[in-house]
Design an enzyme around this catalytic site. Structure first.
Site, short mmCIF file in Angstrom:
data_model
loop_
_atom_site.label_atom_id
_atom_site.label_comp_id
_atom_site.label_asym_id
_atom_site.label_seq_id
_atom_site.Cartn_x
_atom_site.Cartn_y
_atom_site.Cartn_z
CB CYS A 161 -0.53 -22.68 21.30
SG CYS A 161 -0.81 -22.66 23.07
CG ASP A 282 -42.90 -17.76 60.38
OD1 ASP A 282 -42.91 -19.01 60.43
OD2 ASP A 282 -41.89 -17.09 60.07
CG PHE A 324 -33.51 -25.95 54.22
CD1 PHE A 324 -33.87 -27.28 54.14
CD2 PHE A 324 -32.40 -25.53 53.50
CE1 PHE A 324 -33.15 -28.19 53.37
CE2 PHE A 324 -31.67 -26.41 52.72
CZ PHE A 324 -32.06 -27.74 52.64
#
Ligand SMILES: Cc1cc2nc3c(=O)[nH]c(=O)nc-3n(C[C@H](O)[C@H](O)[C@H](O)COP(=O)(O)O)c2cc1C
Length: 413
Positions: A161, A282, A324
């Site tokens: 352009c 847990d 994790f």
């Protein structure tokens, strides 16, 4: 050699794809081309057909379309091409096609085939710099990356352009290299059996109420998808409420901690690697049959649950185990304290720690920021990014590790 499907949209750089096709044919790949209607003004489909010796697909419906023929053949071109692709490359990708892909619009041959593929997708955008920086394009870019699509960002330089800036299509030579890189990657975990757990467990209190948590399965899904993209045989063991993958990854649902434990006891001995992202309760309680009366105060006794992760290496000492750990701060002391516990109790090979006190990452969020801790207490921070990106970074760290007994070894790198 591979089957590369190239989707051409109507960016001014479309003419450069001739050179890309030449390069891919030279390597020995087969190349199927589909293009948008508007791209056929930019580049001649006939010329490409001559080069590849195969039809170029533009229209979803042929002039003489007959549904009876489709039902007889039980085959539709856009689905067949989508299935056969080892890699889908969109080059040049216009701002328009990126917007359509990000929204799941399927209104022509190319966009419909894209929605129907499981293959990796490489997007090579090219456009005017103002179009590139438009918030809509940037938002679409992030969405496409979160789908696990690869984006080969445009280069800076002089644009068609007449302005200077970012937006040039990457050179065909570089796109061809990127294609090779992705194809090589799809074989890196070939032959490896990978388990990924994700989502939260559910422990009943009575027939109505449960103890659960905010684990959404998004991090697990991202890891399962990345391992699949690297060529592994993946099983995604996820809570029933968890997000699912659209990829052909075996899915094994669980509800309670006991379900998860039974599945892992069966699967772990035959697996090479486990990413244990599931948020395992847990606590549990003695479940009461029926529905506890709600008009008066009650006390529920919570009992600590056995840690599944501590049993994994007993079921398979050779498995590479990535644990994790959710923490509620990101202090270095807390990271090393919590990871040390998993190294000692579960004999994990790595611990991935993330701060779940933040709302923009971790539980339920689409993004994450994690610390990957290795057994020698080296900490790698992975900055905030989409979970799919974080998953790939985790995998790279696990890959670049020294060979460990029975784990991934360098020959797979
Ligand atoms: C000469 C010309 C050059 C264009 N170049 C680009 C370009 O490089 N990138 C882009 O995103 N759009 C470009 N456009 C606009 C697209 O062609 C237009 O948005 C079109 O609707 C996209 O359709 P498609 O995505 O179905 O091919 C150009 C248009 C013209 C007329």
């Amino acid at each position: 050699m591979s089957n590369i499907v190239i989707g051409i949209s109507s960016g001014i750089a479309a003419y450069k794809i001739i050179n890309l096709i030449e390069r891919l044919l030279e390597i020995g790949h087969t190349v199927d081309v589909m293009m948008t209607k508007k791209a056929s003004y930019m580049i001649s489909p006939g010329k490409i057909e001559e080069m590849t010796g195969r039809s170029v697909y533009i229209n979803l419906f042929e002039d003489n379309f007959s549904y009876e023929q489709v039902l007889k053949r039980r085959k539709v071109d856009h689905i067949e091409l989508a299935k056969q692709a080892d890699l889908f490359v969109i080059a040049p990708a216009t701002a328009n096609i990126m917007a359509k892909m990000a929204s799941g619009i399927a209104d022509d041959f190319l966009t419909t085939a894209l929605l129907a593929t499981h293959s990796p997708v490489l997007i090579c955008p090219s456009m005017n710099d103002v179009m590139w920086y438009h918030p809509a394009t940037q938002r679409n870019l992030h969405t496409l990356e979160s789908f696990g699509y690869e984006v080969f960002s445009p280069a800076s330089g002089s644009l068609a352009c007449g302005t200077e800036g970012i937006g040039r299509l990457q050179e065909p030579r570089d796109i061809a290299q990127e294609i090779t890189k992705i194809l090589v990657r799809t074989t890196k975990l070939k032959g490896k059996k990978v388990l990924v757990t994700g989502g939260g467990t559910i422990e009943p209190i009575d027939n109505v109420r449960v103890i659960t948590n905010r684990g959404s399965g998004k991090m697990g899904k991202a890891l399962a998808e990345i391992c699949y993209r690297y060529g592994a045989e993946v099983k995604f063991i996820h809570s029933e409420q968890s997000v699912r993958s659209h990829l052909p990854i075996q899915s094994i649902p669980f509800q309670s901690l006991n379900d998860l434990s039974e599945i892992l006891e069966k699967e772990v001995p035959n697996s090479d690697l486990l990413f244990h992202t599931a948020a395992v309760s847990d606590f549990t309680s003695d479940a009461v049959a029926g529905k506890i009366e709600s008009s008066k105060e009650i006390r529920i006794e919570l009992k600590p649950t056995p840690k599944i992760i501590n049993r994994i290496k007993k079921w398979n000492p050779k498995i590479q185990l990535i644990g994790f750990k959710a923490i509620t701060s990101n202090s270095g002391k807390e990271i090393s304290l919590q990871s040390e516990k998993l190294f000692n109790n579960a004999n994990t090979d790595y611990v991935v720690v993330n701060d779940v006190s933040r709302h923009d990452i971790g539980f339920e969020a689409n993004e994450n920021e994690v610390y990957v801790v290795s057994r020698d207490q080296k900490v790698h921070k992975i900055d905030k990014a989409s979970k799919i990106h974080v998953a790939e970074e985790i995998l790279k760290i696990v890959f670049s590790s020294r060979p460990q007994a029975g784990g991934l070894n360098r020959s797979t790198e």
